[in-house]
Design a protein around this motif. Structure first.
Motif, short mmCIF file in Angstrom:
data_model
loop_
_atom_site.label_atom_id
_atom_site.label_comp_id
_atom_site.label_asym_id
_atom_site.label_seq_id
_atom_site.Cartn_x
_atom_site.Cartn_y
_atom_site.Cartn_z
N GLY A 144 -0.20 -3.74 49.06
CA GLY A 144 0.61 -3.23 47.96
C GLY A 144 1.47 -4.27 47.28
N ASP A 145 1.60 -5.45 47.89
CA ASP A 145 2.34 -6.54 47.24
C ASP A 145 1.59 -6.98 45.98
OD1 ASP A 145 4.14 -6.39 49.27
OD2 ASP A 145 3.65 -8.33 50.17
N LEU A 146 2.36 -7.45 45.00
CA LEU A 146 1.78 -7.89 43.74
C LEU A 146 1.87 -9.40 43.61
CD1 LEU A 146 3.20 -5.12 41.35
CD2 LEU A 146 0.91 -5.26 42.36
N CYS A 147 0.86 -9.99 42.95
CA CYS A 147 0.78 -11.44 42.83
C CYS A 147 0.52 -11.85 41.38
CB CYS A 147 -0.35 -12.00 43.70
SG CYS A 147 -0.38 -11.42 45.40
N PHE A 148 1.21 -12.87 40.95
CA PHE A 148 0.83 -13.52 39.70
C PHE A 148 -0.40 -14.37 39.98
CE2 PHE A 148 5.38 -13.27 37.97
CZ PHE A 148 5.05 -12.29 37.05
N PHE A 149 -1.44 -14.20 39.17
CA PHE A 149 -2.64 -15.04 39.30
C PHE A 149 -2.42 -16.26 38.41
CE2 PHE A 149 -7.18 -14.97 40.55
CZ PHE A 149 -7.59 -16.13 39.91
N TYR A 150 -2.34 -17.42 39.05
CA TYR A 150 -1.94 -18.65 38.36
C TYR A 150 -3.14 -19.60 38.24
CZ TYR A 150 0.90 -22.86 37.38
OH TYR A 150 1.45 -23.99 36.83
N HIS A 151 -3.40 -20.06 37.03
CA HIS A 151 -4.44 -21.06 36.80
C HIS A 151 -3.86 -22.44 37.08
CE1 HIS A 151 -7.16 -18.41 34.02
NE2 HIS A 151 -7.21 -18.08 35.30
N SER A 152 -4.49 -23.15 38.00
CA SER A 152 -3.98 -24.44 38.45
C SER A 152 -5.03 -25.54 38.28
CB SER A 152 -3.56 -24.34 39.92
OG SER A 152 -3.08 -25.56 40.39
N ASN A 153 -4.54 -26.79 38.33
CA ASN A 153 -5.43 -27.95 38.28
C ASN A 153 -6.37 -27.88 37.07
OD1 ASN A 153 -6.39 -30.42 39.17
ND2 ASN A 153 -7.93 -29.52 40.55
N CYS A 154 -5.78 -27.62 35.91
CA CYS A 154 -6.56 -27.48 34.69
C CYS A 154 -5.74 -28.03 33.51
CB CYS A 154 -6.93 -26.02 34.45
SG CYS A 154 -5.51 -24.92 34.40
N LYS A 155 -6.32 -28.00 32.33
CA LYS A 155 -5.65 -28.55 31.15
C LYS A 155 -4.40 -27.77 30.78
CE LYS A 155 -9.93 -30.41 29.17
NZ LYS A 155 -10.89 -30.35 28.03
N LEU A 156 -4.45 -26.45 30.94
CA LEU A 156 -3.31 -25.62 30.59
C LEU A 156 -2.96 -24.71 31.77
CD1 LEU A 156 -1.31 -24.88 28.34
CD2 LEU A 156 -2.91 -23.08 27.62
N ILE A 162 -2.41 -10.47 36.97
CA ILE A 162 -1.77 -9.87 38.14
C ILE A 162 -2.83 -9.35 39.09
CG2 ILE A 162 -0.24 -8.02 38.95
CD1 ILE A 162 1.20 -8.18 36.27
N ALA A 163 -2.61 -9.60 40.39
CA ALA A 163 -3.48 -9.09 41.45
C ALA A 163 -2.64 -8.34 42.47
CB ALA A 163 -4.25 -10.23 42.10
N GLU A 164 -3.31 -7.54 43.29
CA GLU A 164 -2.63 -6.76 44.32
C GLU A 164 -3.25 -7.03 45.68
OE1 GLU A 164 -1.76 -2.05 45.52
OE2 GLU A 164 -3.17 -2.57 43.91
N VAL A 165 -2.42 -7.17 46.70
CA VAL A 165 -2.90 -7.38 48.06
C VAL A 165 -3.45 -6.05 48.60
CG1 VAL A 165 -2.29 -8.04 50.42
CG2 VAL A 165 -1.23 -9.22 48.48
N VAL A 166 -4.73 -6.07 49.04
CA VAL A 166 -5.35 -4.85 49.56
C VAL A 166 -5.77 -5.00 51.03
CG1 VAL A 166 -6.13 -4.03 47.31
CG2 VAL A 166 -7.60 -5.58 48.64
N ARG A 167 -5.67 -6.20 51.56
CA ARG A 167 -5.92 -6.41 52.99
C ARG A 167 -5.00 -7.52 53.47
NH1 ARG A 167 -11.60 -8.06 56.19
NH2 ARG A 167 -10.69 -8.01 58.29
N GLU A 168 -4.33 -7.26 54.59
CA GLU A 168 -3.38 -8.24 55.12
C GLU A 168 -4.09 -9.35 55.89
OE1 GLU A 168 -0.34 -6.11 57.23
OE2 GLU A 168 0.14 -4.83 55.53
N GLY A 169 -3.33 -10.36 56.27
CA GLY A 169 -3.88 -11.59 56.83
C GLY A 169 -4.87 -11.42 57.96
N TYR A 170 -5.97 -12.15 57.88
CA TYR A 170 -7.00 -12.19 58.93
C TYR A 170 -7.64 -13.57 58.90
CZ TYR A 170 -10.36 -11.16 55.12
OH TYR A 170 -11.10 -11.20 53.96
N PRO A 171 -8.38 -13.98 59.96
CA PRO A 171 -8.92 -15.34 60.03
C PRO A 171 -9.83 -15.69 58.85
CG PRO A 171 -9.03 -14.30 62.18
CD PRO A 171 -8.62 -13.22 61.22
N ASP A 172 -9.61 -16.87 58.32
CA ASP A 172 -10.45 -17.39 57.24
C ASP A 172 -11.71 -18.00 57.86
OD1 ASP A 172 -11.64 -18.69 55.14
OD2 ASP A 172 -9.83 -19.74 54.47
N TYR A 173 -12.79 -17.22 57.84
CA TYR A 173 -14.02 -17.66 58.51
C TYR A 173 -14.72 -18.79 57.77
CZ TYR A 173 -16.03 -14.43 55.05
OH TYR A 173 -16.36 -13.79 53.89
N THR A 174 -14.33 -19.06 56.52
CA THR A 174 -14.96 -20.17 55.79
C THR A 174 -14.65 -21.52 56.46
OG1 THR A 174 -13.09 -20.47 54.26
CG2 THR A 174 -14.77 -18.88 53.64
N ALA A 175 -13.56 -21.57 57.24
CA ALA A 175 -13.22 -22.81 57.93
C ALA A 175 -14.19 -23.10 59.06
CB ALA A 175 -11.79 -22.72 58.49
#
Length: 267
Positions: A144-156, A162-175
């Motif tokens: 239910g927390d809300l997030c500003f979606f920020y464009h980074s590492n770009c020209k502008l 805005i995005a919303e958290v729908v699942r709380e922290g869990y292991p990042d399996y991509t690592a």
């Protein structure tokens, strides 16, 4: 001389002696009453304290006069992740960063914009390899927390939506995946080192709010009114962190910049 006259003389002498004794005045007995003597008791004085006792008394007085010790500030108190991100009754607010332009990392394009999130609707927020940002996702972010979606590492760089958290922290399996751009050989399934959350697309901002605009509004040296709202914003102080807290006053002010404080939710 016969015995009779001698006897009479003796009786006369005894009679005379008896008469003389009866005529002597009798002595009167007197009784003396003794009253108790009352006097005020002598004052009781305590013995003078020994030199050691005086020293102990002085130390006690010094302890009483000492001001209360100030609470120690721990490292956890100074962590930006502990900043007040929301009121006690509402959602918490965050800012999450992604790269909207193509960048190849380990043979994979890591591009991910607000439009990509809108297309996917829900996405895992993987690839975060900073401990401070990881701790926020693991310990702080809630459904239910809300997030500003920020464009980074770009020209502008700036806030795109805005995005919303729908699942709380869990292991990042991509690592765990050697083929993934953000593979970490020190992280494994038995002891996961990195965490992630899932977020849902809410909407794009009515207009893009650039970092340059936020820096301008938050410049306290110019004495502008908006500086009060943004002067402590984490993005303007330590901008490189990919997941960071946003205070309610900062959230409200940034939304006011798009021209509509509430905005509409795109589906």
């Amino acid at each position: 001389m016969s015995a009779r006259p001698k006897r009479k003389a003796a009786e006369a002498a005894i009679a005379k002696l008896t008469t003389s004794q009866d005529q002597k005045p009798k002595r009167q007995r007197t009784t003396t009453t003794f009253k108790p003597v009352t006097s005020s008791p002598a004052p009781v004085t305590s013995p003078s304290p020994a030199p050691q006792d005086r020293t102990a008394q002085k130390s006690k007085l010094k302890q009483k006069k000492k001001p209360p010790a100030k609470a120690k500030v721990t490292a956890a108190d100074e962590e930006p992740s502990n900043a007040l991100a929301a009121s006690s009754t509402g959602p918490q607010y965050w800012l999450i960063k992604a790269e909207p332009e193509t960048r190849i990392e380990n043979g994979v394009d890591v591009k991910f914009s607000i439009d990509d999130l809108r297309e996917k609707k829900i996405s895992q927020w993987d690839g975060v390899r900073n401990f401070e940002a990881r701790n926020i996702m693991r310990d702080k972010m809630k459904i239910g927390d809300l997030c500003f979606f920020y464009h980074s590492n770009c020209k502008l760089p700036g806030i795109a939506g805005i995005a919303e958290v729908v699942r709380e922290g869990y292991p990042d399996y991509t690592a765990f995946d050697p083929k993934h751009p953000y593979f970490d050989p020190k992280s494994d399934t038995d002891n996961p080192k990195w965490m992630m959350v899932d977020v849902r697309f809410v909407r794009k901002l009515r207009r893009f709010i650039s970092l340059k605009e936020l820096q301008h509004d938050g410049d306290v040296t110019e004495g502008k009114v908006p500086a009060v709202a943004l002067k402590d914003m984490f993005l303007l102080r330590r901008g490189r962190l990919s997941v960071q807290p946003v205070r309610p006053v900062e959230w409200d002010y940034i939304l006011s910049l798009e021209g509509d404080e509430e905005g509409s939710v795109e589906t």
